[in-house]
Enzyme design. Structure first.
Site, PDB file in Angstrom:
ATOM      1  CG  ASP A  15      -2.049   0.989   1.128  1.00  0.00           C
ATOM      2  OD1 ASP A  15      -2.332   1.466   0.013  1.00  0.00           O
ATOM      3  OD2 ASP A  15      -2.650   1.302   2.168  1.00  0.00           O
ATOM      4  CG  ASN A  63      -8.044  -2.118  -4.449  1.00  0.00           C
ATOM      5  OD1 ASN A  63      -7.136  -2.918  -4.249  1.00  0.00           O
ATOM      6  ND2 ASN A  63      -8.266  -1.099  -3.620  1.00  0.00           N
TER       7      ASN A  63
HETATM    8  C1  IPE Z   1      -5.303  -2.576   0.396  1.00  0.00           C
HETATM    9  O1  IPE Z   1      -5.002  -1.250   0.115  1.00  0.00           O
HETATM   10  C2  IPE Z   1      -5.339  -3.374  -0.855  1.00  0.00           C
HETATM   11  C3  IPE Z   1      -4.064  -3.540  -1.540  1.00  0.00           C
HETATM   12  C4  IPE Z   1      -2.906  -3.079  -1.170  1.00  0.00           C
HETATM   13  C5  IPE Z   1      -4.128  -4.311  -2.737  1.00  0.00           C
HETATM   14  P1  IPE Z   1      -6.159  -0.158  -0.037  1.00  0.00           P
HETATM   15  O2  IPE Z   1      -5.472   1.113  -0.325  1.00  0.00           O
HETATM   16  O3  IPE Z   1      -7.175  -0.611  -1.016  1.00  0.00           O
HETATM   17  O4  IPE Z   1      -6.808  -0.176   1.398  1.00  0.00           O
HETATM   18  P2  IPE Z   1      -7.730   0.896   2.117  1.00  0.00           P
HETATM   19  O5  IPE Z   1      -8.801   1.291   1.166  1.00  0.00           O
HETATM   20  O6  IPE Z   1      -6.847   2.062   2.464  1.00  0.00           O
HETATM   21  O7  IPE Z   1      -8.237   0.184   3.337  1.00  0.00           O
HETATM   22  C1  IPE Z   2      -1.748   0.212  -3.229  1.00  0.00           C
HETATM   23  O1  IPE Z   2      -1.518   1.577  -3.290  1.00  0.00           O
HETATM   24  C2  IPE Z   2      -2.115  -0.388  -4.572  1.00  0.00           C
HETATM   25  C3  IPE Z   2      -3.487  -0.876  -4.634  1.00  0.00           C
HETATM   26  C4  IPE Z   2      -4.354  -0.845  -3.678  1.00  0.00           C
HETATM   27  C5  IPE Z   2      -3.908  -1.456  -5.883  1.00  0.00           C
HETATM   28  P1  IPE Z   2      -2.689   2.637  -3.246  1.00  0.00           P
HETATM   29  O2  IPE Z   2      -3.096   2.929  -4.651  1.00  0.00           O
HETATM   30  O3  IPE Z   2      -3.769   2.216  -2.352  1.00  0.00           O
HETATM   31  O4  IPE Z   2      -1.930   3.876  -2.652  1.00  0.00           O
HETATM   32  P2  IPE Z   2      -2.521   4.964  -1.661  1.00  0.00           P
HETATM   33  O5  IPE Z   2      -3.063   4.233  -0.479  1.00  0.00           O
HETATM   34  O6  IPE Z   2      -3.576   5.695  -2.416  1.00  0.00           O
HETATM   35  O7  IPE Z   2      -1.341   5.819  -1.327  1.00  0.00           O
HETATM   36 MG    MG Z   3      -4.101   2.492  -0.387  1.00  0.00          MG
END
Ligand code: IPE
Ligand code: IPE
Ligand code: MG
Length: 238
Positions: A15, A63
């Site tokens: 993340d 997602n």
């Molecule tokens: C969790 O990250 C899912 C992945 C890293 C694939 P998110 O960015 O989707 O999680 P939330 O929404 O902050 O809980």
């Molecule tokens: C994790 O990074 C990747 C996925 C969840 C697919 P994020 O895209 O959630 O990154 P932040 O949380 O917005 O920084």
């Molecule tokens: Mg995220």
């Protein structure tokens, strides 16, 4: 740390890609690209230090709520990675990587599912370590999928409801046959599981950090494992 214990299974929630890109005034997709590079590096490093099983959370069932352009960019990135993995098949086999794509296959574009199947098939005899990539993965959906299979067995008279065991539930999850994660790592400063391995993590140790995933290094993985070695796991005992 000398003589440290290597966790049998590590889960990583990748993340912070979006925030990493934002810090650099780049589009979010650039953060995902940078994150994919780090994924490859950590995946190799995990094999080098003797981890037997590692699960990377790449795309959750939630997602899909993101803007379509971002979802598209992520699917394109998975395709690109799968293409490269095909090219590096020989190399990955030598590294002993057995690939496994865990998640709900419905909803994933057909061509990607095919790439997942081919890669799984081609790497099935690798025996150094298991690499799970969680795409369209949600812990609740995983449990629900498993429950439906168990319910069907009950309906068909193959088992009685009172014979259902915890082990049976574990055996119906996407991670069937793999040990529960000893350690779950979540960078990016969030303190939650976001639906990751919720059944399997009943007794996992958690390691949180403010590092954004694209900045995560092998040294950070080492730090998490060292910290894990200082935890006192009691599993309800004394
Ligand atoms: C969790 O990250 C899912 C992945 C890293 C694939 P998110 O960015 O989707 O999680 P939330 O929404 O902050 O809980
Ligand atoms: C994790 O990074 C990747 C996925 C969840 C697919 P994020 O895209 O959630 O990154 P932040 O949380 O917005 O920084
Ligand atoms: Mg995220």
């Amino acid at each position: 740390m000398e003589n440290r214990k290597i966790p049998a299974h590590i889960g990583i929630i990748m993340d912070g890609n979006g925030r990493w890109a934002k810090q650099r005034n780049l589009p979010r997709s650039e953060g995902h690209k940078a994150g994919a590079k780090v994924f490859k590096q950590i995946c190799d490093y995990a094999g080098e230090i003797g981890i037997k099983c590692i699960t990377f959370y790449a795309f959750s069932t939630e997602n899909w709520r993101r803007p379509p352009e971002e979802v598209q960019a992520l699917m394109d990135l998975f395709r690109e990675y799968m293409g490269e993995a095909q090219e590096r098949q020989e190399e990955n086999l030598q590294k002993g990587m057995r690939m496994h794509f865990i998640g709900h296959r419905e909803g994933i574009p057909d061509d990607l599912n095919e790439l997942f199947d081919t890669t799984e098939e081609e790497s099935k005899d690798a025996d150094k370590y298991d690499v799970n990539i969680a795409i369209n993965y949600g812990g609740r959906l995983e449990i629900l999928d498993g429950f439906k299979k168990i319910a069907a067995d009950v309906k068909d008279g193959k088992i009685n409801p009172e014979d259902i065991t915890e082990q049976m539930i574990s055996d119906h999850l996407y991670t069937a046959g793999e040990p529960d994660p000893d350690l779950i790592i979540r960078p990016s400063g969030e303190y939650r599981l976001s639906n990751f391995l919720i059944w399997q993590s009943a007794y996992s140790e958690f390691w949180f950090s403010d590092i954004l995933w694209p900045d995560f290094t092998p040294a950070d993985l080492d730090k998490a494992i060292d910290d894990f070695n200082n935890r006192n796991r009691r599993f309800g005992g004394v």
